[in-house]
Design a protein around this motif. Structure first.
Motif, PDB file in Angstrom:
ATOM      1  N   LEU A 135       0.838  -1.189   0.000  1.00 41.75           N
ATOM      2  CA  LEU A 135       0.000   0.000   0.000  1.00 41.75           C
ATOM      3  C   LEU A 135       0.879   1.247   0.000  1.00 41.75           C
ATOM      4  CD1 LEU A 135      -2.918  -0.811   2.458  1.00 41.75           C
ATOM      5  CD2 LEU A 135      -2.851  -1.023  -0.023  1.00 41.75           C
ATOM      6  N   ASN A 136       0.512   2.213  -0.809  1.00 40.27           N
ATOM      7  CA  ASN A 136       1.268   3.460  -0.860  1.00 40.27           C
ATOM      8  C   ASN A 136       0.888   4.362   0.307  1.00 40.27           C
ATOM      9  OD1 ASN A 136       2.663   2.869  -3.245  1.00 40.27           O
ATOM     10  ND2 ASN A 136       0.974   3.591  -4.523  1.00 40.27           N
ATOM     11  N   GLY A 137       1.907   4.945   0.934  1.00 35.58           N
ATOM     12  CA  GLY A 137       1.655   5.963   1.957  1.00 35.58           C
ATOM     13  C   GLY A 137       1.399   5.450   3.346  1.00 35.58           C
ATOM     14  N   THR A 138       1.508   4.131   3.573  1.00 37.37           N
ATOM     15  CA  THR A 138       1.234   3.595   4.906  1.00 37.37           C
ATOM     16  C   THR A 138       2.507   3.268   5.682  1.00 37.37           C
ATOM     17  OG1 THR A 138       1.045   1.363   3.973  1.00 37.37           O
ATOM     18  CG2 THR A 138      -0.987   2.634   4.208  1.00 37.37           C
ATOM     19  N   CYS A 139       3.675   3.469   5.055  1.00 35.46           N
ATOM     20  CA  CYS A 139       4.945   3.165   5.737  1.00 35.46           C
ATOM     21  C   CYS A 139       5.310   4.314   6.671  1.00 35.46           C
ATOM     22  CB  CYS A 139       6.050   2.921   4.720  1.00 35.46           C
ATOM     23  SG  CYS A 139       5.870   1.380   3.813  1.00 35.46           S
ATOM     24  N   LEU A 140       5.022   4.147   7.919  1.00 36.90           N
ATOM     25  CA  LEU A 140       5.242   5.218   8.892  1.00 36.90           C
ATOM     26  C   LEU A 140       6.692   5.209   9.373  1.00 36.90           C
ATOM     27  CD1 LEU A 140       1.977   4.812  11.021  1.00 36.90           C
ATOM     28  CD2 LEU A 140       2.349   6.188   8.955  1.00 36.90           C
ATOM     29  N   GLY A 141       7.493   6.127   8.832  1.00 38.59           N
ATOM     30  CA  GLY A 141       8.865   6.266   9.291  1.00 38.59           C
ATOM     31  C   GLY A 141       9.803   5.188   8.812  1.00 38.59           C
ATOM     32  N   ASP A 142       9.500   4.530   7.707  1.00 35.23           N
ATOM     33  CA  ASP A 142      10.403   3.511   7.158  1.00 35.23           C
ATOM     34  C   ASP A 142      11.709   4.201   6.783  1.00 35.23           C
ATOM     35  OD1 ASP A 142      11.788   1.642   5.660  1.00 35.23           O
ATOM     36  OD2 ASP A 142      10.004   0.884   4.645  1.00 35.23           O
ATOM     37  N   GLN A 178      -0.279  11.779   7.499  1.00 38.78           N
ATOM     38  CA  GLN A 178      -0.010  10.704   6.541  1.00 38.78           C
ATOM     39  C   GLN A 178      -1.115   9.650   6.605  1.00 38.78           C
ATOM     40  OE1 GLN A 178       3.878   8.905   7.035  1.00 38.78           O
ATOM     41  NE2 GLN A 178       3.344   7.166   5.751  1.00 38.78           N
ATOM     42  N   THR A 179      -1.544   9.310   7.804  1.00 41.20           N
ATOM     43  CA  THR A 179      -2.580   8.283   7.975  1.00 41.20           C
ATOM     44  C   THR A 179      -3.915   8.736   7.393  1.00 41.20           C
ATOM     45  OG1 THR A 179      -1.491   7.412   9.947  1.00 41.20           O
ATOM     46  CG2 THR A 179      -3.840   6.919   9.684  1.00 41.20           C
ATOM     47  N   GLU A 180      -4.234  10.000   7.556  1.00 39.66           N
ATOM     48  CA  GLU A 180      -5.477  10.532   6.995  1.00 39.66           C
ATOM     49  C   GLU A 180      -5.491  10.370   5.472  1.00 39.66           C
ATOM     50  OE1 GLU A 180      -8.001  14.755   6.851  1.00 39.66           O
ATOM     51  OE2 GLU A 180      -6.325  14.506   8.255  1.00 39.66           O
ATOM     52  N   ILE A 181      -4.365  10.695   4.841  1.00 45.33           N
ATOM     53  CA  ILE A 181      -4.257  10.539   3.388  1.00 45.33           C
ATOM     54  C   ILE A 181      -4.325   9.058   3.014  1.00 45.33           C
ATOM     55  CG2 ILE A 181      -2.747  10.871   1.388  1.00 45.33           C
ATOM     56  CD1 ILE A 181      -1.561  13.314   2.935  1.00 45.33           C
ATOM     57  N   ALA A 182      -3.619   8.228   3.779  1.00 49.28           N
ATOM     58  CA  ALA A 182      -3.566   6.802   3.476  1.00 49.28           C
ATOM     59  C   ALA A 182      -4.942   6.156   3.532  1.00 49.28           C
ATOM     60  CB  ALA A 182      -2.619   6.101   4.441  1.00 49.28           C
ATOM     61  N   VAL A 183      -5.722   6.493   4.539  1.00 46.84           N
ATOM     62  CA  VAL A 183      -7.056   5.908   4.665  1.00 46.84           C
ATOM     63  C   VAL A 183      -7.939   6.317   3.489  1.00 46.84           C
ATOM     64  CG1 VAL A 183      -9.169   5.905   6.041  1.00 46.84           C
ATOM     65  CG2 VAL A 183      -6.961   5.657   7.173  1.00 46.84           C
ATOM     66  N   GLU A 184      -7.851   7.562   3.079  1.00 45.94           N
ATOM     67  CA  GLU A 184      -8.639   7.994   1.922  1.00 45.94           C
ATOM     68  C   GLU A 184      -8.212   7.235   0.671  1.00 45.94           C
ATOM     69  OE1 GLU A 184     -11.312   9.536  -0.551  1.00 45.94           O
ATOM     70  OE2 GLU A 184     -11.319   9.765   1.636  1.00 45.94           O
ATOM     71  N   ASN A 185      -6.905   7.021   0.512  1.00 42.28           N
ATOM     72  CA  ASN A 185      -6.439   6.275  -0.652  1.00 42.28           C
ATOM     73  C   ASN A 185      -6.864   4.814  -0.601  1.00 42.28           C
ATOM     74  OD1 ASN A 185      -5.201   8.242  -2.231  1.00 42.28           O
ATOM     75  ND2 ASN A 185      -3.280   8.132  -1.091  1.00 42.28           N
ATOM     76  N   MET A 186      -6.915   4.236   0.603  1.00 48.10           N
ATOM     77  CA  MET A 186      -7.386   2.856   0.716  1.00 48.10           C
ATOM     78  C   MET A 186      -8.851   2.754   0.324  1.00 48.10           C
ATOM     79  SD  MET A 186      -5.429   1.225   4.029  1.00 48.10           S
ATOM     80  CE  MET A 186      -6.012   2.448   5.205  1.00 48.10           C
ATOM     81  N   LYS A 187      -9.635   3.753   0.646  1.00 48.29           N
ATOM     82  CA  LYS A 187     -11.033   3.760   0.230  1.00 48.29           C
ATOM     83  C   LYS A 187     -11.130   3.748  -1.296  1.00 48.29           C
ATOM     84  CE  LYS A 187     -12.676   6.365   4.271  1.00 48.29           C
ATOM     85  NZ  LYS A 187     -13.265   7.653   4.739  1.00 48.29           N
ATOM     86  N   VAL A 217       0.903  -5.191   2.202  1.00 51.68           N
ATOM     87  CA  VAL A 217       2.057  -4.822   3.021  1.00 51.68           C
ATOM     88  C   VAL A 217       1.842  -3.392   3.486  1.00 51.68           C
ATOM     89  CG1 VAL A 217       4.551  -4.514   3.090  1.00 51.68           C
ATOM     90  CG2 VAL A 217       3.557  -6.362   1.714  1.00 51.68           C
ATOM     91  N   ILE A 218       1.740  -3.229   4.787  1.00 51.83           N
ATOM     92  CA  ILE A 218       1.446  -1.911   5.352  1.00 51.83           C
ATOM     93  C   ILE A 218       2.713  -1.114   5.575  1.00 51.83           C
ATOM     94  CG2 ILE A 218       0.474  -0.686   7.344  1.00 51.83           C
ATOM     95  CD1 ILE A 218      -1.615  -2.027   5.629  1.00 51.83           C
ATOM     96  N   CYS A 219       3.709  -1.740   6.190  1.00 50.50           N
ATOM     97  CA  CYS A 219       4.838  -0.943   6.649  1.00 50.50           C
ATOM     98  C   CYS A 219       6.103  -1.775   6.750  1.00 50.50           C
ATOM     99  CB  CYS A 219       4.515  -0.332   8.019  1.00 50.50           C
ATOM    100  SG  CYS A 219       5.637   0.968   8.524  1.00 50.50           S
TER     101      CYS A 219
END
Length: 419
Positions: free
Chosen positions: A193-200, A239-248, A262-264
Motif C-alpha cells: 500500500l502506498n503511503g502507509t509506511c510510517l517512518g520507514d 499521513q494516515t489521513e491521506i492513506a485511509v482515503e487512498n485505501m477507500k 504490506v502496510i509498513c
C-alpha cells in the motif's frame, strides 16, 4: 486446494500444506542474478530478467518461474519504484557484475570516476542522484540529500509529507488495468500500500523526490523520534489521513481481489536489540497503525503485513495490538528470536511469513544439506496449526548458490508431500 486456498488456510491458522512465497513483495524477493540462475536451472526460456525493484535490484519472478518453483503468491506491484518512476517500456542494461537485464526506460544513471553507478529520482538526470550502486556492489545505497534551506529549529510538518497525496487519475488507471489482469489468478495476490509506511528508514531520504525537504537524514530521523516525538506524531497523523482515503479509493477499484497488503517496512529491531523502546512505539506509532489496520479490517477481507527485521520479540504483542495479521521476515538469527519460542508464544495470534532459512549465513554460505536441515526444522516448528507462509528471511541475496535455493524449495515441497 489451489495456491490461494493454501495461503488463506495458513492465514486462518488452519492445518494444511505450507504455502510458499517468493517474489510477491519487495521484502520477499529474489536478486536478479539469482532469478537468472534459477531460470537456467529449470530450463526456462533464456531471456534477460526484468528488474522490478531497482533499489535492491530484485528480479521479476514471471509465471513460468513461479510455476517451476511451486510458488503460491503473485503481486500487483506499486505503480512506481522506490526511485519514483514506473516500470514501463523496458530497455537493456548491463550491470556492474556483467549481467544483461531489462530496466524501465526511466531508469537513468550516470557514472562516478570510481566506477560506481548513480541513479536519479524519477529518471531526471538534472536532479541530484538519490542512489549509488558501488562498482563491486549488487544493489543501490540511498544518497542523503539535505535541503540547503533546512532549519532544524523551524520544522514544518508539510516538508515530510510532500511525497504523500491522493491517488491521481494515472494511479486509478494503473490499478484498474492491473486488477482486471489479475481476476483469474489462482495465486494469493499481494501488494504494497502506498503511503502507509510510517517512518520507514529506507524511505525517509525520499529517493523518489528530486529535491526533498524536511528531515531526510537517517541519523537525523532517529534523533527526531527521540527528541521531538510530537512532531513525528503530527507527520504520521496527516499521513494516515491521506492513506485511509487512498485505501477507500483503492478498495473501490479492486474490492476483495487482494489477499494481503504490506502496510509498513519500518524496522524496529537491530541484530541484538531495538531502535526504540516499546513505550516509544506505543506513544508514537500504535494509534496510527490501529487506524490503518482498523479501516482495512472493518471494510475489507485483506490481511495486513508488518515487516520488521531484527530482535523484535518485545514488540510483537504491540504489533498484534496494532492490528497486524502477519509478521515478516521473522529474523530467527537475531537475539531472542528463537523459532520454537516465537511459535509457542505468538503462533496462534499472528502469522509468520518468513523465517524459513537464514539468508545471512545458511542460504548463501552453507551446504545444500545444511540448508535442507534448517528448512526442515523451521517447517516442523512453524507449520503447527497453520499460521506460516514459507519464505526466506528477507530477500534472497545476489549470487546465492542455485543449488542451495533449489535445496530449500525441494525441502518444503517434500515436507508438504509427507504430511
Amino acid at each position: 486446494m489451489n495456491p490461494r486456498d493454501r495461503v488463506l488456510t495458513a492465514l486462518n491458522h488452519e492445518d494444511g500444506p505450507i504455502p510458499i512465497d517468493f517474489g510477491s513483495t519487495f521484502i520477499t524477493g529474489i536478486h536478479c542474478s539469482v532469478v537468472e540462475a534459477l531460470r537456467e536451472h529449470y530450463g526456462l526460456e533464456k531471456r534477460p530478467v526484468k528488474v522490478c525493484e531497482p533499489y535492491q535490484m530484485l528480479g521479476l519472478v514471471e509465471d513460468d518461474l513461479r510455476a517451476a518453483m511451486g510458488i503460491d503468491t503473485t503481486s500487483i506491484f506499486p505503480h512506481r519504484t522506490i526511485f519514483g518512476f514506473p516500470n514501463e517500456d523496458w530497455k537493456p542494461w548491463r550491470t556492474p557484475w556483467g549481467q544483461d537485464v531489462l530496466v524501465s526506460k526511466h531508469f537513468q544513471t550516470t557514472a562516478r570516476e570510481d566506477g560506481s553507478t548513480l541513479i536519479h529520482p524519477k529518471g531526471d538526470t538534472k536532479a541530484p542522484p538519490s542512489g549509488e550502486l558501488p562498482k563491486t556492489g549488487y544493489f543501490f545505497d540511498t544518497i542523503e540529500r539535505v535541503d540547503p534551506d533546512f532549519d532544524e529549529d523551524d520544522l514544518q510538518v508539510g516538508d515530510n509529507l510532500e511525497e504523500f497525496g491522493l491517488m491521481s487519475d494515472e494511479d486509478v488507471a494503473y490499478w484498474t488495468r492491473e486488477a482486471a489482469a489479475m481476476q483469474r489468478s489462482e495465486q494469493a495476490i499481494l501488494t504494497h500500500l502506498n503511503g502507509t509506511c510510517l517512518g520507514d528508514i529506507a524511505l525517509v531520504p525520499a529517493p523518489f523526490l528530486e529535491h526533498p525537504k524536511g528531515v531526510r537524514g537517517v541519523a537525523d530521523w532517529y534523533m527526531l523520534v527521540a527528541e521531538n516525538p510530537g512532531h513525528v506524531r503530527k507527520i504520521f497523523a496527516a499521513q494516515t489521513e491521506i492513506a485511509v482515503e487512498n485505501m477507500k479509493r483503492l478498495h473501490a477499484i479492486v474490492g476483495e481481489l487482494l489477499d494481503v497488503v504490506v502496510i509498513c517496512g519500518t524496522d524496529f529491531g537491530t541484530q541484538t536489540s531495538q531502535f526504540c523502546s516499546v513505550d516509544t512505539f506505543r506513544r508514537v506509532w500504535l494509534e496510527y497503525y490501529q487506524q490503518i489496520n482498523g479501516w482495512i479490517h472493518e471494510n475489507t477481507t485483506w490481511k495486513t503485513l508488518k515487516h520488521s527485521c531484527g530482535a523484535v520479540v518485545p514488540f510483537i504483542d504491540a504489533f498484534i495490538e496494532s492490528g497486524f495479521d502477519i509478521l515478516n521476515p521473522v529474523q530467527c538469527s537475531a537475539t531472542g528470536m528463537d523459532p520454537r519460542a516465537l511459535k509457542d508464544r505468538f503462533g496462534d495470534r499472528i502469522t509468520f511469513w518468513g523465517g524459513g532459512v537464514n539468508t545471512q549465513e545458511t542460504l548463501p554460505f552453507g551446504t545444500p544439506e545444511a540448508v535442507r536441515k534448517e528448512v526442515r526444522e523451521r517447517c516442523e516448528i512453524f507449520s503447527r496449526g497453520g499460521g506460516f507462509v514459507f519464505n526466506a528471511i528477507h530477500n534472497i541475496q545476489a549470487r546465492t548458490p542455485t543449488g542451495n535455493v533449489v535445496a530449500m524449495l525441494e525441502t518444503v515441497h517434500a515436507f508438504n508431500a509427507g504430511r
